[in-house]
Design a protein around this motif. Structure first.
Motif, PDB file in Angstrom:
ATOM      1  N   LEU A 160       0.956  -1.298   0.020  1.00 28.13           N
ATOM      2  CA  LEU A 160       0.019  -0.162  -0.111  1.00 28.13           C
ATOM      3  C   LEU A 160       0.848   1.382  -0.045  1.00 28.13           C
ATOM      4  O   LEU A 160       1.464   1.641   0.938  1.00 28.13           O
ATOM      5  N   ASP A 161       1.128   1.714  -1.243  1.00 24.48           N
ATOM      6  CA  ASP A 161       2.268   2.847  -1.380  1.00 24.48           C
ATOM      7  C   ASP A 161       1.515   4.196  -1.008  1.00 24.48           C
ATOM      8  O   ASP A 161       0.308   4.677  -1.451  1.00 24.48           O
ATOM      9  N   ILE A 162       2.115   5.143  -0.247  1.00 22.04           N
ATOM     10  CA  ILE A 162       1.783   6.404   0.054  1.00 22.04           C
ATOM     11  C   ILE A 162       2.495   7.421  -0.549  1.00 22.04           C
ATOM     12  O   ILE A 162       3.937   7.450  -0.403  1.00 22.04           O
ATOM     13  N   THR A 163       2.119   8.773  -0.988  1.00 16.48           N
ATOM     14  CA  THR A 163       2.880   9.662  -1.408  1.00 16.48           C
ATOM     15  C   THR A 163       2.405  11.000  -0.815  1.00 16.48           C
ATOM     16  O   THR A 163       1.285  11.358  -0.542  1.00 16.48           O
ATOM     17  N   LYS A 164       3.270  11.628  -0.116  1.00 21.60           N
ATOM     18  CA  LYS A 164       3.246  12.937   0.735  1.00 21.60           C
ATOM     19  C   LYS A 164       3.628  14.032  -0.283  1.00 21.60           C
ATOM     20  O   LYS A 164       4.545  14.240  -0.573  1.00 21.60           O
ATOM     21  N   THR A 165       2.695  15.083  -0.390  1.00 20.29           N
ATOM     22  CA  THR A 165       3.134  16.332  -0.996  1.00 20.29           C
ATOM     23  C   THR A 165       2.690  17.350   0.012  1.00 20.29           C
ATOM     24  O   THR A 165       1.764  17.271   0.682  1.00 20.29           O
ATOM     25  N   VAL A 166       3.757  18.505   0.155  1.00 21.73           N
ATOM     26  CA  VAL A 166       3.311  19.605   0.898  1.00 21.73           C
ATOM     27  C   VAL A 166       3.486  20.942   0.031  1.00 21.73           C
ATOM     28  O   VAL A 166       4.311  21.082  -0.732  1.00 21.73           O
ATOM     29  N   LYS A 167       2.312  21.624  -0.219  1.00 21.69           N
ATOM     30  CA  LYS A 167       1.988  22.691  -0.910  1.00 21.69           C
ATOM     31  C   LYS A 167       2.696  24.009  -0.160  1.00 21.69           C
ATOM     32  O   LYS A 167       1.906  24.099   1.103  1.00 21.69           O
ATOM     33  N   VAL A 168       3.442  24.829  -0.322  1.00 23.57           N
ATOM     34  CA  VAL A 168       3.708  25.974   0.653  1.00 23.57           C
ATOM     35  C   VAL A 168       3.111  27.113   0.038  1.00 23.57           C
ATOM     36  O   VAL A 168       3.314  27.784  -1.070  1.00 23.57           O
ATOM     37  N   ASN A 169       2.453  27.732   0.893  1.00 26.30           N
ATOM     38  CA  ASN A 169       1.496  28.947   0.579  1.00 26.30           C
ATOM     39  C   ASN A 169       2.634  30.237   0.812  1.00 26.30           C
ATOM     40  O   ASN A 169       2.533  31.211   0.120  1.00 26.30           O
ATOM     41  N   SER A 170       3.380  30.015   1.769  1.00 26.40           N
ATOM     42  CA  SER A 170       4.538  31.330   2.160  1.00 26.40           C
ATOM     43  C   SER A 170       5.621  30.507   3.054  1.00 26.40           C
ATOM     44  O   SER A 170       5.351  29.566   3.527  1.00 26.40           O
ATOM     45  N   GLY A 171       6.781  31.064   2.920  1.00 34.26           N
ATOM     46  CA  GLY A 171       7.955  30.772   3.652  1.00 34.26           C
ATOM     47  C   GLY A 171       8.716  29.740   2.596  1.00 34.26           C
ATOM     48  O   GLY A 171       8.503  29.608   1.403  1.00 34.26           O
ATOM     49  N   GLU A 172       9.629  29.217   3.402  1.00 34.70           N
ATOM     50  CA  GLU A 172      10.540  28.383   2.717  1.00 34.70           C
ATOM     51  C   GLU A 172      10.049  27.008   2.402  1.00 34.70           C
ATOM     52  O   GLU A 172       8.997  26.656   2.893  1.00 34.70           O
ATOM     53  N   GLY A 173      10.569  26.368   1.574  1.00 36.13           N
ATOM     54  CA  GLY A 173      10.026  24.889   1.276  1.00 36.13           C
ATOM     55  C   GLY A 173      10.009  24.004   2.386  1.00 36.13           C
ATOM     56  O   GLY A 173      10.869  23.963   3.287  1.00 36.13           O
ATOM     57  N   VAL A 174       9.237  23.144   2.286  1.00 37.82           N
ATOM     58  CA  VAL A 174       9.148  22.044   3.476  1.00 37.82           C
ATOM     59  C   VAL A 174       9.331  20.536   3.080  1.00 37.82           C
ATOM     60  O   VAL A 174       8.895  20.159   2.071  1.00 37.82           O
ATOM     61  N   SER A 175      10.235  20.009   3.874  1.00 35.91           N
ATOM     62  CA  SER A 175      10.544  18.690   3.400  1.00 35.91           C
ATOM     63  C   SER A 175       9.174  17.541   3.512  1.00 35.91           C
ATOM     64  O   SER A 175       8.435  17.877   4.854  1.00 35.91           O
ATOM     65  N   PRO A 176       8.987  16.828   2.612  1.00 36.04           N
ATOM     66  CA  PRO A 176       7.878  15.896   3.010  1.00 36.04           C
ATOM     67  C   PRO A 176       8.254  14.590   3.881  1.00 36.04           C
ATOM     68  O   PRO A 176       7.420  13.996   3.946  1.00 36.04           O
ATOM     69  N   ALA A 177       9.257  14.811   4.393  1.00 37.56           N
ATOM     70  CA  ALA A 177       9.873  13.659   5.377  1.00 37.56           C
ATOM     71  C   ALA A 177       9.023  13.949   6.583  1.00 37.56           C
ATOM     72  O   ALA A 177       8.739  14.975   6.997  1.00 37.56           O
ATOM     73  N   GLY A 178       8.821  12.737   7.334  1.00 39.67           N
ATOM     74  CA  GLY A 178       8.369  12.912   8.728  1.00 39.67           C
ATOM     75  C   GLY A 178       6.974  12.681   8.957  1.00 39.67           C
ATOM     76  O   GLY A 178       6.494  12.779  10.214  1.00 39.67           O
ATOM     77  N   PHE A 179       6.175  12.867   8.142  1.00 38.92           N
ATOM     78  CA  PHE A 179       4.562  12.678   8.205  1.00 38.92           C
ATOM     79  C   PHE A 179       4.292  11.472   8.355  1.00 38.92           C
ATOM     80  O   PHE A 179       4.718  10.527   7.911  1.00 38.92           O
ATOM     81  N   LYS A 180       3.282  11.285   9.414  1.00 43.42           N
ATOM     82  CA  LYS A 180       2.830   9.878   9.909  1.00 43.42           C
ATOM     83  C   LYS A 180       1.500   9.670   9.421  1.00 43.42           C
ATOM     84  O   LYS A 180       0.639  10.370   9.148  1.00 43.42           O
ATOM     85  N   PHE A 181       1.578   8.270   8.921  1.00 39.69           N
ATOM     86  CA  PHE A 181       0.179   7.826   8.490  1.00 39.69           C
ATOM     87  C   PHE A 181      -0.152   6.410   9.092  1.00 39.69           C
ATOM     88  O   PHE A 181       0.714   5.768   9.642  1.00 39.69           O
ATOM     89  N   GLN A 182      -1.454   6.244   9.410  1.00 43.12           N
ATOM     90  CA  GLN A 182      -1.935   4.918   9.977  1.00 43.12           C
ATOM     91  C   GLN A 182      -2.641   4.233   9.002  1.00 43.12           C
ATOM     92  O   GLN A 182      -3.363   4.510   8.110  1.00 43.12           O
ATOM     93  N   LEU A 183      -2.597   2.856   9.224  1.00 45.66           N
ATOM     94  CA  LEU A 183      -3.371   1.708   8.642  1.00 45.66           C
ATOM     95  C   LEU A 183      -4.185   1.111   9.597  1.00 45.66           C
ATOM     96  O   LEU A 183      -3.868   0.604  10.947  1.00 45.66           O
ATOM     97  N   ALA A 184      -5.401   0.978   9.690  1.00 47.76           N
ATOM     98  CA  ALA A 184      -6.471   0.677  10.476  1.00 47.76           C
ATOM     99  C   ALA A 184      -7.440  -0.307  10.031  1.00 47.76           C
ATOM    100  O   ALA A 184      -7.739  -0.187   8.569  1.00 47.76           O
ATOM    101  N   ASP A 185      -8.093  -1.234  10.785  1.00 47.95           N
ATOM    102  CA  ASP A 185      -9.138  -2.167  10.333  1.00 47.95           C
ATOM    103  C   ASP A 185     -10.198  -1.665  11.313  1.00 47.95           C
ATOM    104  O   ASP A 185     -10.279  -0.937  12.040  1.00 47.95           O
ATOM    105  N   LYS A 186     -11.324  -2.592  11.270  1.00 52.60           N
ATOM    106  CA  LYS A 186     -12.407  -2.393  12.302  1.00 52.60           C
ATOM    107  C   LYS A 186     -12.305  -2.526  13.456  1.00 52.60           C
ATOM    108  O   LYS A 186     -13.024  -1.834  14.488  1.00 52.60           O
ATOM    109  N   ASN A 187     -11.009  -3.088  13.983  1.00 51.63           N
ATOM    110  CA  ASN A 187     -10.731  -3.349  15.245  1.00 51.63           C
ATOM    111  C   ASN A 187      -9.911  -2.194  15.843  1.00 51.63           C
ATOM    112  O   ASN A 187      -9.474  -2.220  17.018  1.00 51.63           O
ATOM    113  N   GLY A 188      -9.501  -1.239  14.650  1.00 55.51           N
ATOM    114  CA  GLY A 188      -8.364  -0.105  15.329  1.00 55.51           C
ATOM    115  C   GLY A 188      -7.234  -0.235  14.487  1.00 55.51           C
ATOM    116  O   GLY A 188      -6.968  -0.786  13.608  1.00 55.51           O
TER     117      GLY A 188
END
Length: 326
Positions: free
Chosen positions: A172-200
């Protein structure tokens, strides 16, 4: 078959010539000898093998078996099953002259061809054939299997193999993109994602420096016929200036098995059938929303500090491996 004829009376006459005159000479019955020839039709025996396989394997063709006179020697016959797993050795033929031998011993066993995923049946059958003359021009052929009398017309030598299909891994592949509205560019590293089923929640993964992350779910033979529903969401870690994605990606995986016994995943993303599972999350960053500390703010450094792993990969095994039996 030989036939014996019985005579109630007999008279034998020989013609001899003496001095040019032929005379009939009677031969005493006591000096006459008859020789009768007796034979019996050949006896035949057919031995049949039946193959089964546990673990979901469907094609029963291609399994080999040997008939042996010496269980440690070379087979006198080999046979290969067809699609229904049933096959017979060539008929064993016995002549009247072999009746004196009386018994014949054979062994039947499967030939281990080392086919991947299979545990071959180690069984060795001992077959003792008894040959006798019915005294009516026919031979009687019977046999025992491992010392037990069987129905020669219906008995099948059963062999069962265990097939254990290889596990499969669904990514299950995930791609993270960060759009910068103002300021310097932001690394897309370190964002957290969760995989869950009906039990949590099952697991959490973090994006790498390229904004990539991946869950890997391992499926086994016991999962065949089952459907698994998952959800992938982003974790809001409350980093100032970042607006997190609220998207919830619904994933469904159904495990099937093809004719070759291999596990095959059927994939759906958002209710639609897909060939691969790939989702994306888009965040925004606004430097104007970060606190002023008097120091220059490096958004990229802040996001990088969130990363807990160098690679955005987590592998999950959902259950305990199933052991199949015959």
């Amino acid at each position: 078959a030989g036939q014996l004829e019985t005579f109630t009376s007999i008279e034998m006459v020989d013609v001899v010539e003496e001095n040019g005159v032929q005379q009939a000479v009677h031969i005493p019955a006591s000096s006459i000898v008859f020789y009768n020839a007796y034979s019996a039709e050949d006896g035949e025996l057919e031995l049949t093998v039946q193959k089964t396989v546990s673990g979901g394997w469907q094609d029963l063709s291609g399994f080999r078996f040997g008939l042996y006179e010496d269980p440690n020697g070379a087979p006198i016959q080999t046979i290969t099953t067809d699609a229904d797993g049933i096959v017979s050795f060539r008929e064993l033929v016995y002549t009247h002259q072999q009746v004196q031998t009386g018994t014949f011993t054979y062994y039947i066993k499967e030939i281990d061809d080392g086919q991947k995923g299979f545990t071959y049946d180690p069984k060795v059958y001992t077959v003792v054939v008894q040959l006798s003359d019915n005294a009516d021009g026919t031979l009687s052929v019977t046999y025992t299997v491992d010392g037990e009398k069987v129905d020669e017309n219906a008995y099948r030598f059963a062999f069962c193999n265990v097939y254990t299909p290889e596990d499969i891994t669904v990514a299950l592949d995930i791609t993270k993109t960060v759009k910068v509205n103002s300021g310097e560019g932001v690394s897309p590293a370190g964002f957290k994602f969760q995989l869950a089923d009906k039990n949590g929640v099952l697991s959490t993964v973090e994006s790498d420096s390229n904004g990539k992350a991946q869950f890997q779910v391992i499926f086994q033979a016991e999962d065949v016929g089952k459907t698994f529903d998952f959800a992938i969401t982003e974790v809001d870690t409350k980093v100032t200036g970042v607006t997190y994605s609220k998207v919830k990606h619904e994933v469904q995986i159904t495990i099937t098995q093809n004719a070759a016994g291999e596990l095959v995943p059927q994939l759906k993303l958002g209710g639609e059938a897909v060939d691969a599972l790939a989702v994306s999350f888009v965040n925004t960053f606004d430097a104007a929303e970060t606190p002023e500390t008097g120091d220059s703010f490096n958004g990229g450094m802040l996001i990088m500090m969130m990363a807990a792993s160098a690679f955005g990969l987590v592998t999950l095994l959902l259950g305990k491996k199933k052991e199949f039996e015959c």
